[in-house]
Design an enzyme around this catalytic site. Structure first.
Site, short mmCIF file in Angstrom:
data_model
loop_
_atom_site.label_atom_id
_atom_site.label_comp_id
_atom_site.label_asym_id
_atom_site.label_seq_id
_atom_site.Cartn_x
_atom_site.Cartn_y
_atom_site.Cartn_z
N ASP A 44 0.82 -1.21 0.00
CA ASP A 44 0.00 0.00 0.00
C ASP A 44 0.86 1.26 0.00
O ASP A 44 0.49 2.27 -0.60
CB ASP A 44 -0.94 0.01 1.20
CG ASP A 44 -2.09 -0.98 1.04
OD1 ASP A 44 -2.25 -1.54 -0.06
OD2 ASP A 44 -2.82 -1.19 2.02
N GLY A 45 2.01 1.20 0.66
CA GLY A 45 2.90 2.36 0.67
C GLY A 45 3.34 2.75 -0.73
O GLY A 45 3.37 3.93 -1.08
N GLU A 115 -4.69 9.88 4.64
CA GLU A 115 -5.09 10.57 5.86
C GLU A 115 -4.39 11.92 5.98
O GLU A 115 -3.41 12.17 5.29
CB GLU A 115 -4.74 9.73 7.10
CG GLU A 115 -3.37 9.94 7.69
CD GLU A 115 -2.21 9.38 6.88
OE1 GLU A 115 -1.10 9.91 7.07
OE2 GLU A 115 -2.39 8.47 6.07
N ALA A 152 -9.77 5.39 1.67
CA ALA A 152 -8.59 4.57 1.38
C ALA A 152 -7.78 4.32 2.65
O ALA A 152 -7.21 3.25 2.84
CB ALA A 152 -7.71 5.25 0.32
N TYR A 157 -6.20 2.72 9.36
CA TYR A 157 -6.33 3.53 10.57
C TYR A 157 -7.59 3.22 11.36
O TYR A 157 -7.53 2.96 12.55
CB TYR A 157 -6.25 5.01 10.22
CG TYR A 157 -4.93 5.35 9.60
CD1 TYR A 157 -3.74 5.17 10.32
CD2 TYR A 157 -4.82 5.80 8.30
CE1 TYR A 157 -2.52 5.45 9.76
CE2 TYR A 157 -3.59 6.08 7.74
CZ TYR A 157 -2.44 5.91 8.48
OH TYR A 157 -1.23 6.18 7.94
N ASN A 158 -8.75 3.28 10.72
CA ASN A 158 -9.99 3.01 11.45
C ASN A 158 -10.01 1.57 11.96
O ASN A 158 -10.43 1.31 13.08
CB ASN A 158 -11.21 3.27 10.57
CG ASN A 158 -11.50 4.74 10.41
OD1 ASN A 158 -10.82 5.59 10.96
ND2 ASN A 158 -12.52 5.04 9.64
#
Length: 172
Positions: A44-45, A115, A152, A157-158
């Site tokens: 993902d990075g 984010e 995304a 995070y969530n």
């Protein structure tokens, strides 16, 4: 529109670099400024780096997982890539536009795919006002920092704080 000119970009991981060599050997590697599509290899990075790097070029980016989890990535498979690219469902991302004003009135702006995070820079508590789409969501929050995740970013995070994962097309 058929994707004929493919540009490959990869993270520095050995797995991604090996995939890059395989795909460049199997398919012609076009320069990104001449490509119809960019294939990002990594996790993902790498997808986020690629999205930021090529933002504003209006060129699709197709990610293939050569990282760890790869929530934003497709399965890696070097076979029949042009056909898979042409059959892929296009998802348009709307970056979160961030505008922050510090205590001295200095304005910082940026676009976020994943984010926006704000952290205090002194030993004193931060007083943060959060507005989204011109509407105040929190008038004053006393904290060490705050993070606002896009759909995304919600997968990482969530989810890590037991919150909901937002559908990528939710616009939330």
């Amino acid at each position: 529109m058929p994707y004929e000119r493919i540009a490959f970009v990869a993270s520095d991981s050995p797995k991604a670099q090996k995939a890059l060599r395989v795909l460049c050997e199997k398919y012609k590697n076009s320069p990104p400024d001449q490509a119809d599509v960019i294939v990002a290899l990594g996790g993902d990075g790498q997808m986020l780096v690629s999205l930021h790097q090529f933002m504003g070029r209006n060129i699709p980016i197709y990610g293939m997982n050569r990282g760890s989890l790869g929530f934003l990535m497709n399965e890696y498979n070097p076979e029949n890539l042009p056909e898979r690219l042409n059959q892929a469902e296009v998802t348009r991302l709307s970056p979160l536009r961030m505008r922050a004003v510090d205590a001295q009135g200095k304005v910082t702006e940026g676009l976020a795919i994943n984010e926006v995070s704000l952290l205090r820079t002194t030993r004193q508590i931060a007083k943060i006002r959060i507005s989204v789409d011109g509407r105040a969501r929190l008038e004053e929050l006393h904290c060490d920092g705050v993070m606002l995740a896009t759909p995304a970013g919600s997968t990482a995070y969530n989810l890590s704080v037991h919150g909901p994962i937002l559908p990528i097309k939710s616009g939330a």
